[in-house]
Design a protein around this motif. Structure first.
Motif, PDB file in Angstrom:
ATOM      1  N   PRO A 107      -0.530  -6.159   2.126  1.00 59.96           N
ATOM      2  CA  PRO A 107      -0.098  -4.813   1.721  1.00 59.96           C
ATOM      3  C   PRO A 107      -1.240  -4.058   1.045  1.00 59.96           C
ATOM      4  CG  PRO A 107       0.800  -6.454   0.232  1.00 59.96           C
ATOM      5  CD  PRO A 107       0.081  -7.208   1.314  1.00 59.96           C
ATOM      6  N   ASP A 132       0.942   0.763  -1.625  1.00 61.35           N
ATOM      7  CA  ASP A 132       2.222   0.619  -0.926  1.00 61.35           C
ATOM      8  C   ASP A 132       3.380   0.458  -1.893  1.00 61.35           C
ATOM      9  OD1 ASP A 132       1.198   0.835   1.582  1.00 61.35           O
ATOM     10  OD2 ASP A 132       1.312  -1.302   2.065  1.00 61.35           O
ATOM     11  N   ASP A 154       7.428   1.104   1.764  1.00 66.68           N
ATOM     12  CA  ASP A 154       6.327   1.093   2.734  1.00 66.68           C
ATOM     13  C   ASP A 154       6.158  -0.297   3.332  1.00 66.68           C
ATOM     14  OD1 ASP A 154       5.792   3.762   2.167  1.00 66.68           O
ATOM     15  OD2 ASP A 154       4.265   3.273   0.658  1.00 66.68           O
ATOM     16  N   ARG A 155       6.258  -1.299   2.489  1.00 61.77           N
ATOM     17  CA  ARG A 155       6.102  -2.677   2.947  1.00 61.77           C
ATOM     18  C   ARG A 155       7.263  -3.077   3.860  1.00 61.77           C
ATOM     19  NH1 ARG A 155       5.097  -5.796  -2.486  1.00 61.77           N
ATOM     20  NH2 ARG A 155       4.839  -7.574  -1.090  1.00 61.77           N
TER      21      ARG A 155
END
Length: 192
Positions: free
Chosen positions: A72, A76, A80-81
């Motif tokens: 990641p 993030d 988002d992850r």
């Protein structure tokens, strides 16, 4: 899928029979054990939530990223992850126009993208809405992994267009830079 994000508050004193409810020692035992049972309950909820990407905790997301060799970015968010994981898992479906559109719809939302496929030119253009513009790199990575090697692709943003500015006056527009007007979600949520 069941949502286990609703926190349950454990109170063991409520389980005491009426005969023992007023016994000080029993109340002390129940009050001492309640935080332990609450922690166990929370750990069980987290374990169940980690089975589903949409409900997973930080730990569950990190575990899946490790399995898929995804690193990641420092900026993030957990969402988002999640998005990056969903894109990686969705790429295993057979590639067709419909499945590609379905993958992008799952990742960006129904109105979050435009897909233009020109088979005669062997090109694919994906335009990502401004509301999910942080995900453009993930869309790019997805297309890079699933498209045939003989197809060129591009990922662009769906910039604001002049028709979207009809509700605004020039005074309203002067509050923003040209770049903000072009590349940011408009204040009233009026996006393409």
């Amino acid at each position: 899928m069941r949502n286990f994000n609703t926190a349950r508050t454990i109170d063991l004193t409520g389980y005491l029979p009426d005969v023992l409810k007023n016994v000080t020692e029993m109340q002390a035992v129940m009050n001492a054990e309640t935080p332990i049972v609450q922690a166990i309950w929370n750990a069980c909820e987290d374990c169940i939530n980690d089975q589903f990407i949409s409900e997973a905790t930080e730990n569950g997301i990190a575990r899946r990223e490790k399995m898929l060799n995804i690193t990641p970015y420092a900026t993030d968010t957990l969402e988002d992850r999640r998005f990056r994981l969903l894109s990686r898992y969705n790429e295993n479906t057979p590639y067709t126009r419909k499945s590609l559109a379905d993958m992008l719809e799952t990742l960006c939302g129904k109105e979050g993208f435009q897909l233009i496929i020109l088979t005669s030119e062997f090109t694919v253009r994906a335009k990502v809405a401004l509301t999910v513009k942080k995900q453009a790199d993930s869309v790019r990575e997805l297309l890079e992994r699933i498209l045939p090697y003989n197809m060129a692709f591009s990922v662009e943003l769906l910039y604001n267009i002049w028709q979207q500015f009809k509700p605004y006056t020039w005074a309203d527009a002067n509050e923003f830079t040209w770049k903000e007007l072009k590349e940011e979600v408009l204040p009233n949520g009026n996006i393409y």
